[in-house]
Each structure stands twice: as structure tokens, then as C-alpha cells.
Motif scaffolding. Structure first.
Motif, PDB file in Angstrom:
ATOM      1  N   UNK A 192     -42.294  12.952 -57.106  1.00 44.86           N
ATOM      2  CA  UNK A 192     -41.691  12.970 -58.430  1.00 44.86           C
ATOM      3  C   UNK A 192     -40.654  14.092 -58.557  1.00 44.86           C
ATOM      4  N   UNK A 193     -40.965  15.232 -57.947  1.00 46.09           N
ATOM      5  CA  UNK A 193     -40.066  16.389 -58.032  1.00 46.09           C
ATOM      6  C   UNK A 193     -38.892  16.278 -57.066  1.00 46.09           C
ATOM      7  N   UNK A 194     -39.031  15.419 -56.063  1.00 46.92           N
ATOM      8  CA  UNK A 194     -37.959  15.277 -55.074  1.00 46.92           C
ATOM      9  C   UNK A 194     -37.927  16.392 -54.068  1.00 46.92           C
ATOM     10  N   UNK A 195     -38.966  17.189 -54.039  1.00 47.54           N
ATOM     11  CA  UNK A 195     -39.068  18.283 -53.073  1.00 47.54           C
ATOM     12  C   UNK A 195     -40.522  18.742 -53.002  1.00 47.54           C
ATOM     13  N   UNK A 246     -49.092  25.053 -62.181  1.00 47.10           N
ATOM     14  CA  UNK A 246     -47.665  25.335 -62.069  1.00 47.10           C
ATOM     15  C   UNK A 246     -46.907  24.277 -62.865  1.00 47.10           C
ATOM     16  N   UNK A 247     -45.770  24.661 -63.441  1.00 44.56           N
ATOM     17  CA  UNK A 247     -44.964  23.738 -64.231  1.00 44.56           C
ATOM     18  C   UNK A 247     -43.766  23.280 -63.398  1.00 44.56           C
ATOM     19  N   UNK A 248     -43.530  21.963 -63.409  1.00 42.33           N
ATOM     20  CA  UNK A 248     -42.474  21.374 -62.591  1.00 42.33           C
ATOM     21  C   UNK A 248     -41.535  20.559 -63.483  1.00 42.33           C
ATOM     22  N   UNK A 249     -40.231  20.780 -63.317  1.00 40.75           N
ATOM     23  CA  UNK A 249     -39.233  20.004 -64.053  1.00 40.75           C
ATOM     24  C   UNK A 249     -38.908  18.752 -63.242  1.00 40.75           C
TER      25      UNK A 249
END
Length: 321
Positions: free
Chosen positions: A133-136, A152-155
């Protein structure tokens, strides 16, 4: 087998989830498609309440396809719940999950961000989904449970943020069959399980539901009639022999468990919605009976204590007269 595995960091994670939930719009709960009921944490369901929930059946490439659809239909009938099945072989479906979650919060349309939280028990594939989902790579992955230790918060882009949480078990798995399934698929650390015990559980289920898989995988001439015969047959075929050519039950059980986990016995599902309803009712009765028995024991203990006090008081009074 009663599972009691609730490390300190999991208790901490529970409190953190509870604290963060008021600011969350949608909860994304990752389940193992092979055990959607047993991998569904009842503690998380209690914390979530009526908040919208996207249930993601991960590892669906290892599950019985028709049964996965049955589970999706079952979950979709639940209020405020949407369900999707995913596999790492189909990345586009995983990528669409953030848009599915966003559509579950229509009252947030036009707002700058939608806050989601991803939850799930250990080793269901939660971190792998996050990374896609994060692409990394932002979350650690591994084949052992409890890799993620803190939030942890992920954009994720497109106005969607994701709060990652550690895999959380619950203090006691009262349904012993769920305990076996969790151990069988690796959601419980090896130090908290007995391979032979879990292997016998797997053998019994496969004999009942997938006998052809056993025959084919281990090239058996005839179908065994018991769990022990199954494990022994596997042991003979795979050379698990000890002194005097006796079968090494533990080693043979490890082979069965390992190969079932990896998909070596084909696509299979270990529980159905019908089984879930039956086991829930059965477990509720058993828990109620244990609680009632505990109350009776406590009442007897208190009575013995009071009777002892009376005897001692009476003895003091007689001694003083």
C-alpha cells in the motif's frame, strides 16, 4: 491445548489501539483466509465497536477458493463491514484497498484525510500488505509472529493515512480448536506449542475434509484410519526413523505442519461459518461452566475460611472462660 501467549508488548499495543481508535475512521483487519474465524481477534472486535471495518482475507492463494467466497459473503452480511480477499500475486487488488476503505466513510468526502488503522494477529501478512500500500518497505516482515513491536503512521497518498499496529493476540484462546488452528498456521510462537499435538490435530482434519490431499502428497497406498496412523505413515515415507526403526512422531508432525503452512497440500481452508457458529456456542457454554465452577470453588474456600475463624474464635472463648 490451551493457548496462553500474551507478551508484554502486546498488552501495551492493546492500550495504544484503544487510545488511538477515537481518531480512526476505518479499521482494516487482516485475517488469514484459511482461518477467518480463528484469526479474528475478539478483543479487537470489542474495542472497535460499530466503527466501519474492512476485513482483508490475506493469503487467499493458499485457501480453498469456494470457501473464501463463502466467508466473504458471510462478512458482507455484517453491519459496517466490507470484506476483500487478497494475495501477494495480485498487487492491484491490494492497492485498491485504500480506495475501498475511503468509500466506507462517505461523511468524510471532501475532507483532507481519512485515518485508517490496520490490525491483526501475528503472522497473517499485515506488514506485507502495508508495504504494498505504501509502495515501499515501511514495515518489517517475517515468517515468525510478533515482528512489529510498535505503532507507526504511514501516508498512503490520496488523502489516506494508515496507523500500523503490532500483531495482537488475546490473553486466552478459550476455543481449543482455534488454538490448534492458530498454532498450525504459525500465528503462535513455537515455544508455546507442541508439534506432535498440532500435527495430530492437522491429521484428523485432513482425514475428514481433504483425504485425497494426504494420499497424493505422501504417496500413500491406502488412507490411514487414525491420526496416529497418518503421522506414522508420513514418518515412514519421509524417513523419520529412530532407534529400532521406530517412527519419530515429533519429526513427522513437523513435516506435516510445515508443508500444510506452505501450501504443499494444496489450497485448503480449516473452518467454515457453520463450524464457527457451532464452536462459538460450544465455547460460550464451556466458559460459563468454568466460571460457575470457579465461583463454587471460591464460595467453598470462603466458607472453609469462615468456619475456621469460627472454630478459632470459639476455642479462644472456651480457653478464656
Amino acid at each position: 491445548m490451551t493457548i496462553q501467549w500474551f507478551p508484554g508488548h502486546m498488552h501495551k499495543a492493546k492500550l495504544e489501539i484503544q487510545s488511538a481508535l477515537p481518531k480512526i475512521d476505518v479499521v482494516i483487519e487482516v485475517l488469514d483466509a484459511r482461518i477467518p474465524y480463528s484469526s479474528e481477534n475478539p478483543m479487537l472486535a470489542e474495542l472497535r465497536g460499530d466503527k466501519p471495518c474492512l476485513k482483508v482475507l490475506c493469503k487467499s492463494d493458499l485457501a480453498d477458493e469456494s470457501m473464501t467466497q463463502t466467508w466473504l459473503n458471510y462478512f458482507e452480511e455484517t453491519a459496517n463491514v466490507t470484506a476483500r480477499a487478497v494475495t501477494t500475486e495480485d498487487v492491484p487488488t491490494i492497492m485498491r484497498l485504500k480506495h475501498v476503505a475511503a468509500k466506507m466513510v462517505p461523511y468524510r468526502e471532501g475532507r483532507t484525510a481519512i485515518n485508517t488503522m490496520i490490525v491483526g494477529i501475528p503472522n497473517v501478512g499485515k506488514s506485507t500488505i502495508i508495504n504494498y500500500l505504501a509502495g515501499k518497505k515501511v514495515a518489517k516482515t517475517g515468517n515468525t509472529p510478533a515482528v512489529t513491536k510498535q505503532q507507526q503512521r504511514v501516508n498512503l497518498g490520496d488523502g489516506v493515512t494508515l496507523l500500523d499496529t503490532p500483531g495482537v493476540m488475546w490473553p486466552n484462546v478459550h476455543n481449543h480448536k482455534s488454538g490448534y488452528r492458530l498454532a498450525l498456521l504459525g500465528s503462535i510462537k513455537e515455544t508455546a506449542m507442541d508439534y506432535a499435538d498440532v500435527g495430530f490435530f492437522a491429521a484428523k482434519y485432513l482425514l475428514s475434509e481433504y483425504p485425497d490431499r494426504l494420499m497424493q502428497r505422501y504417496d500413500l497406498d491406502e488412507l490411514p484410519t487414525s491420526e496416529l496412523q497418518t503421522i506414522e505413515a508420513i514418518g515412514r515415507k519421509r524417513g523419520c526413523l529412530g532407534r529400532n526403526n521406530t517412527i519419530d512422531i515429533d519429526r513427522a508432525s513437523r513435516i506435516l505442519v510445515t508443508e500444510l503452512r506452505s501450501g504443499g497440500l494444496g489450497k485448503l481452508t480449516l473452518e467454515t461459518p457453520k463450524m464457527m457458529e457451532f464452536e462459538k456456542a460450544q465455547t460460550a457454554r464451556e466458559v460459563a461452566e468454568r466460571e460457575e465452577l470457579a465461583k463454587e470453588k471460591d464460595a467453598k474456600r470462603k466458607k472453609r475460611f469462615k468456619d475456621k475463624q469460627k472454630r478459632e474464635r470459639k476455642a479462644r472463648e472456651m480457653g478464656g472462660s
